[in-house]
Motif scaffolding. Structure first.
Motif, PDB file in Angstrom:
ATOM      1  N   THR A 180       0.693  -1.193   0.344  1.00 58.58           N
ATOM      2  CA  THR A 180       0.008  -0.131   0.395  1.00 58.58           C
ATOM      3  C   THR A 180       1.259   1.262  -0.064  1.00 58.58           C
ATOM      4  O   THR A 180       0.565   2.025  -0.773  1.00 58.58           O
ATOM      5  N   ALA A 203       1.970   2.164  -3.109  1.00 57.93           N
ATOM      6  CA  ALA A 203       1.372   2.770  -4.048  1.00 57.93           C
ATOM      7  C   ALA A 203       1.386   4.215  -4.114  1.00 57.93           C
ATOM      8  O   ALA A 203       1.429   4.707  -5.330  1.00 57.93           O
ATOM      9  N   PHE A 204       1.113   4.393  -3.098  1.00 62.99           N
ATOM     10  CA  PHE A 204       1.203   6.238  -2.857  1.00 62.99           C
ATOM     11  C   PHE A 204       2.520   6.312  -3.301  1.00 62.99           C
ATOM     12  O   PHE A 204       1.987   8.081  -4.148  1.00 62.99           O
ATOM     13  N   ASP A 251       2.415   6.617  -7.072  1.00 62.41           N
ATOM     14  CA  ASP A 251       1.815   7.347  -7.545  1.00 62.41           C
ATOM     15  C   ASP A 251       1.569   9.261  -7.098  1.00 62.41           C
ATOM     16  O   ASP A 251       1.645  10.200  -8.144  1.00 62.41           O
ATOM     17  N   VAL A 276      -7.883   0.267   3.833  1.00 59.66           N
ATOM     18  CA  VAL A 276      -7.744  -0.162   2.074  1.00 59.66           C
ATOM     19  C   VAL A 276      -7.893  -1.400   2.407  1.00 59.66           C
ATOM     20  O   VAL A 276      -7.710  -2.416   3.601  1.00 59.66           O
ATOM     21  N   LEU A 319      -6.341   0.212  -5.887  1.00 56.69           N
ATOM     22  CA  LEU A 319      -5.711   1.012  -5.645  1.00 56.69           C
ATOM     23  C   LEU A 319      -4.089   1.061  -7.262  1.00 56.69           C
ATOM     24  O   LEU A 319      -3.156   1.559  -7.353  1.00 56.69           O
ATOM     25  N   PRO A 356      -3.391   5.265  -5.956  1.00 61.38           N
ATOM     26  CA  PRO A 356      -4.741   6.190  -4.773  1.00 61.38           C
ATOM     27  C   PRO A 356      -5.250   7.504  -5.130  1.00 61.38           C
ATOM     28  O   PRO A 356      -5.937   7.139  -4.697  1.00 61.38           O
ATOM     29  N   TRP A 358     -11.454   5.830  -3.664  1.00 56.73           N
ATOM     30  CA  TRP A 358     -12.425   5.301  -2.709  1.00 56.73           C
ATOM     31  C   TRP A 358     -13.845   5.626  -2.481  1.00 56.73           C
ATOM     32  O   TRP A 358     -14.737   6.565  -3.238  1.00 56.73           O
ATOM     33  N   TRP A 408      -9.240  10.706  -2.944  1.00 59.26           N
ATOM     34  CA  TRP A 408      -8.891  11.113  -1.706  1.00 59.26           C
ATOM     35  C   TRP A 408      -8.475  12.539  -1.796  1.00 59.26           C
ATOM     36  O   TRP A 408      -8.372  12.815  -0.153  1.00 59.26           O
TER      37      TRP A 408
END
Length: 227
Positions: A38, A41-42, A45, A157, A199, A204, A209, A221
């Protein structure tokens, strides 16, 4: 590990516990890998979009007391700057991230909402002084305001099941959000839910979301300032 926990950089973090049960170890490792996935992924991104989110902006398990010896400890605290680091138009976003791999029942999952609502309103008592005798020149404030200018949004998540399992847990969160409706919490803090699969597929920042109180919506988000 105890020595490392005393470093200034690690203040506010729980010392890691040694786990010997094989099942517990397997679940812990799986959860840690999903939390890491996770985070990546952020980070990826943000890099694609010209935002700023670096590895040290993803802080695992930050301790937030809520009184009576209890605490809220999110899987991660996320710092994310929307916009370039050297620009004047960027904004700093913060989020508590909860990663659920379907290893807990719906009741335990929705209990996290209640815990965050308690954190939102928790005002620590001054030792040796009754609340009625607080100095009116220095009114007590919520504990979270000592750390954050705004209460971080809460991002759930979900992973570990197929689409049906994800929908069941979103329905449970919706029911839990409904129980909190009388408080200011849902009006002040975005509570958003997404599957890890979405995601990873869309990123993300995409509108993957779903607000916990109204999961029929699809939002980004970073766009949410409150329900």
């Amino acid at each position: 590990m105890q020595l490392a926990s005393e470093w200034p950089e690690m203040r506010g973090h729980r010392p890691a516990r040694t786990v010997s049960d094989p099942t517990a170890v397997r679940l812990k490792v799986g959860h840690t890998l999903t939390v890491t996935e996770t985070a990546l992924a952020f980070l990826e991104d943000a890099s694609r979009r010209g935002d700023v989110c670096r590895p040290l902006d993803w802080i695992p398990e930050v301790y937030h007391p809520i009184g009576s010896g209890e605490a809220v400890i999110p899987d991660a605290l996320l710092y994310y700057r929307h916009g370039p680091a050297d620009g004047d138009n960027g904004s700093m976003l913060r989020a508590f991230v909860e990663v659920d791999r379907a290893t807990m029942g719906p009741e335990r999952l929705t209990a996290k909402l209640t815990a965050y609502e308690r954190l939102h309103r928790y005002v620590p008592a001054v030792p040796g002084r009754r609340p009625a005798l607080q100095d009116t020149k220095e009114p007590a404030v919520e504990e979270w305001r000592r750390r954050y200018p705004l209460f971080p949004r809460v991002l759930f998540v979900l992973d570990g099941t197929g689409p049906v399992g994800v929908e069941n847990r979103i329905s449970a969160l919706r029911a839990g959000a409904g129980l909190l409706a009388p408080s200011r919490f849902l009006h002040d803090v975005p509570i958003l839910v997404a599957s890890l699969a979405d995601l990873l597929q869309h990123g993300p920042s995409a509108p993957v979301w779903r607000p916990a109180h109204d999961p029929d919506q699809r939002v980004g988000w970073k766009d949410q300032s409150g329900p």
